[in-house]
Design an enzyme around this catalytic site. Sequence first.
Site, PDB file in Angstrom:
ATOM      1  N   LYS A  63       0.457  -0.917  -0.264  1.00 33.52           N
ATOM      2  CA  LYS A  63       0.084   0.520   0.077  1.00 33.52           C
ATOM      3  C   LYS A  63       0.821   1.410   0.304  1.00 33.52           C
ATOM      4  O   LYS A  63       0.118   2.282   0.082  1.00 33.52           O
ATOM      5  CB  LYS A  63      -1.122  -0.113   0.968  1.00 33.52           C
ATOM      6  CG  LYS A  63      -1.702  -0.953   0.764  1.00 33.52           C
ATOM      7  CD  LYS A  63      -3.416  -1.216   2.246  1.00 33.52           C
ATOM      8  CE  LYS A  63      -4.328  -2.084   1.928  1.00 33.52           C
ATOM      9  NZ  LYS A  63      -3.796  -3.118   1.714  1.00 33.52           N
TER      10      LYS A  63
ATOM     11  N   LYS B 219      -1.803  -0.585  10.496  1.00 33.62           N
ATOM     12  CA  LYS B 219      -2.441  -1.634   9.361  1.00 33.62           C
ATOM     13  C   LYS B 219      -1.016  -1.886   9.301  1.00 33.62           C
ATOM     14  O   LYS B 219      -0.585  -0.448   9.237  1.00 33.62           O
ATOM     15  CB  LYS B 219      -4.102  -1.436   8.583  1.00 33.62           C
ATOM     16  CG  LYS B 219      -3.589  -0.099   7.316  1.00 33.62           C
ATOM     17  CD  LYS B 219      -4.913  -0.816   6.958  1.00 33.62           C
ATOM     18  CE  LYS B 219      -5.062   0.228   6.119  1.00 33.62           C
ATOM     19  NZ  LYS B 219      -6.090   0.887   5.226  1.00 33.62           N
TER      20      LYS B 219
ATOM     21  N   SER C 208      -8.806  -6.098   5.650  1.00 36.19           N
ATOM     22  CA  SER C 208      -8.034  -5.241   7.081  1.00 36.19           C
ATOM     23  C   SER C 208      -7.614  -6.224   8.398  1.00 36.19           C
ATOM     24  O   SER C 208      -7.937  -6.031   9.142  1.00 36.19           O
ATOM     25  CB  SER C 208      -9.574  -5.304   7.663  1.00 36.19           C
ATOM     26  OG  SER C 208     -10.303  -4.113   7.326  1.00 36.19           O
TER      27      SER C 208
ATOM     28  N   GLN D 181      -2.797   6.105   9.618  1.00 36.24           N
ATOM     29  CA  GLN D 181      -3.657   7.312   9.299  1.00 36.24           C
ATOM     30  C   GLN D 181      -4.604   7.982  10.386  1.00 36.24           C
ATOM     31  O   GLN D 181      -4.989   7.074  11.153  1.00 36.24           O
ATOM     32  CB  GLN D 181      -4.817   6.223   8.176  1.00 36.24           C
ATOM     33  CG  GLN D 181      -3.983   5.321   7.065  1.00 36.24           C
ATOM     34  CD  GLN D 181      -5.121   4.907   6.348  1.00 36.24           C
ATOM     35  OE1 GLN D 181      -5.247   4.000   6.452  1.00 36.24           O
ATOM     36  NE2 GLN D 181      -4.235   5.353   4.713  1.00 36.24           N
ATOM     37  N   PRO D 182      -4.871   8.302   9.676  1.00 39.78           N
ATOM     38  CA  PRO D 182      -5.851   9.675  10.495  1.00 39.78           C
ATOM     39  C   PRO D 182      -7.416   8.942  10.347  1.00 39.78           C
ATOM     40  O   PRO D 182      -7.965   8.745   9.071  1.00 39.78           O
ATOM     41  CB  PRO D 182      -5.794  10.759  10.364  1.00 39.78           C
ATOM     42  CG  PRO D 182      -5.866  11.591   9.008  1.00 39.78           C
ATOM     43  CD  PRO D 182      -4.261   9.989   9.375  1.00 39.78           C
TER      44      PRO D 182
ATOM     45  N   ARG E 217     -14.791  11.207 -10.802  1.00 39.85           N
ATOM     46  CA  ARG E 217     -13.009  11.892 -10.745  1.00 39.85           C
ATOM     47  C   ARG E 217     -11.989  12.088 -10.227  1.00 39.85           C
ATOM     48  O   ARG E 217     -11.003  11.519 -10.484  1.00 39.85           O
ATOM     49  CB  ARG E 217     -13.291  13.225 -10.902  1.00 39.85           C
ATOM     50  CG  ARG E 217     -14.096  13.986 -11.498  1.00 39.85           C
ATOM     51  CD  ARG E 217     -14.310  15.583 -11.786  1.00 39.85           C
ATOM     52  NE  ARG E 217     -14.554  16.239 -10.613  1.00 39.85           N
ATOM     53  CZ  ARG E 217     -15.263  16.525 -10.560  1.00 39.85           C
ATOM     54  NH1 ARG E 217     -16.406  17.100 -11.133  1.00 39.85           N
ATOM     55  NH2 ARG E 217     -15.932  17.619  -8.555  1.00 39.85           N
TER      56      ARG E 217
ATOM     57  N   ARG F 205     -10.837  -1.938  -8.576  1.00 37.06           N
ATOM     58  CA  ARG F 205     -11.839  -1.011  -8.045  1.00 37.06           C
ATOM     59  C   ARG F 205     -11.265  -0.206  -6.896  1.00 37.06           C
ATOM     60  O   ARG F 205     -10.575  -1.191  -6.398  1.00 37.06           O
ATOM     61  CB  ARG F 205     -12.487  -2.285  -6.489  1.00 37.06           C
ATOM     62  CG  ARG F 205     -14.148  -1.946  -5.910  1.00 37.06           C
ATOM     63  CD  ARG F 205     -14.552  -2.782  -4.626  1.00 37.06           C
ATOM     64  NE  ARG F 205     -13.453  -2.695  -3.337  1.00 37.06           N
ATOM     65  CZ  ARG F 205     -13.261  -3.648  -2.074  1.00 37.06           C
ATOM     66  NH1 ARG F 205     -13.317  -5.323  -3.364  1.00 37.06           N
ATOM     67  NH2 ARG F 205     -12.826  -3.553  -2.171  1.00 37.06           N
TER      68      ARG F 205
ATOM     69  N   GLU G  25      -8.214   2.822  -0.934  1.00 38.44           N
ATOM     70  CA  GLU G  25      -7.484   1.831  -1.131  1.00 38.44           C
ATOM     71  C   GLU G  25      -7.811   1.994  -3.227  1.00 38.44           C
ATOM     72  O   GLU G  25      -8.745   2.114  -3.015  1.00 38.44           O
ATOM     73  CB  GLU G  25      -7.540   0.646  -0.927  1.00 38.44           C
ATOM     74  CG  GLU G  25      -7.632   0.207   0.247  1.00 38.44           C
ATOM     75  CD  GLU G  25      -7.607  -0.838   1.462  1.00 38.44           C
ATOM     76  OE1 GLU G  25      -7.336  -1.836   0.109  1.00 38.44           O
ATOM     77  OE2 GLU G  25      -7.176  -1.908   2.162  1.00 38.44           O
TER      78      GLU G  25
ATOM     79  N   GLU H 296      -7.429  -1.299  -5.253  1.00 42.41           N
ATOM     80  CA  GLU H 296      -7.273  -2.260  -5.565  1.00 42.41           C
ATOM     81  C   GLU H 296      -7.269  -3.126  -7.035  1.00 42.41           C
ATOM     82  O   GLU H 296      -8.350  -2.869  -7.402  1.00 42.41           O
ATOM     83  CB  GLU H 296      -8.528  -3.376  -4.747  1.00 42.41           C
ATOM     84  CG  GLU H 296      -8.983  -2.986  -3.169  1.00 42.41           C
ATOM     85  CD  GLU H 296      -8.580  -3.778  -2.407  1.00 42.41           C
ATOM     86  OE1 GLU H 296      -8.333  -4.931  -2.619  1.00 42.41           O
ATOM     87  OE2 GLU H 296      -9.364  -4.046  -0.871  1.00 42.41           O
TER      88      GLU H 296
END
Length: 295
Positions: free
Chosen positions: A94, A133, A140, A171-172, A228, A247, A262, A264
């Site tokens: 990621k 993560k 997840s 991440q927040p 967009r 995705r 994400e 994917e």
Amino acid sequence: MGAVRIAVVTSKAGLDRDADLPLVVDALRADGWETRAVAWDAEPEPWDGFGLAVIRSTWDYAERLDDFLAWASAAARATRLLNPEPVVRWNSDKRYLLDLAERHVCVVPTQFIVPGGNYREADFDLPEGVVVKPAVSAGSLDTARYEPGHHADAVRHARMLLDQGRTVMVQPYQRLVEEGERALVFFAGVFSHAIRKGPVLTEPGVIDNLRAPHPGVVPYAPTAAELRTAQDALAAVPAAQAPLFARVDLTLAESREPVVMELELIEPNLFLDGNPQALARFVGAVAAQARAVTP
């Protein structure tokens, strides 16, 4: 048609539980293509016996990443692999979010910590809370969120992953995900359909690897801004052609502007079950790729 054999690539778990898998295989067969569902690690499997191999539910790839990438490299030498091996390799970690951000795609702000790297406990003490993560993860896996004031627990989570030699993402927490996460599906770069689903990290401070990955799925009509943002993410993929399937998972920032959670490109659920139009679009995109293969 018929001269090109198509492998729909899955895993043992996919063979058992992927509701879309038999739909795709049956629809391709009905369209005249010799098609078989094959686990990526099936032994022995002569991948050069297929003209096209379409990755679908290889759901264990994150737990066996080195083996999976070695398979993808070997399969790509033997047949036409989609999505292509370089795209698979890029999307398997990621840290691709950094590439998207560099291309001015709106993504969830993310800090990556590598094993042995430096970090500050203050990085885990954010007013929104944080999500922790691993950078290589699916469904997840080993992921949790932490409320403000519980940053010590978040740090312990990160240390556990770092001690296992895994890169960590911090991440927040995006609280508007509680209004629903959007997933936009594209075939050959063209928008097909979208769904909205409930939040996954419903209980703070809990790592639950058995949680349902897609709770409360309903059809969704994305806004122009969401389309967009998703298209911007696809345009940033390092490939000459649009992925066969993609995705883009979005949520809303506090500004209510969409941000990418994400992108994917390996084994996303495409939500084809109960959506015959989407199934037909996917099969049409696969068939177009099969026709391009010289037997």
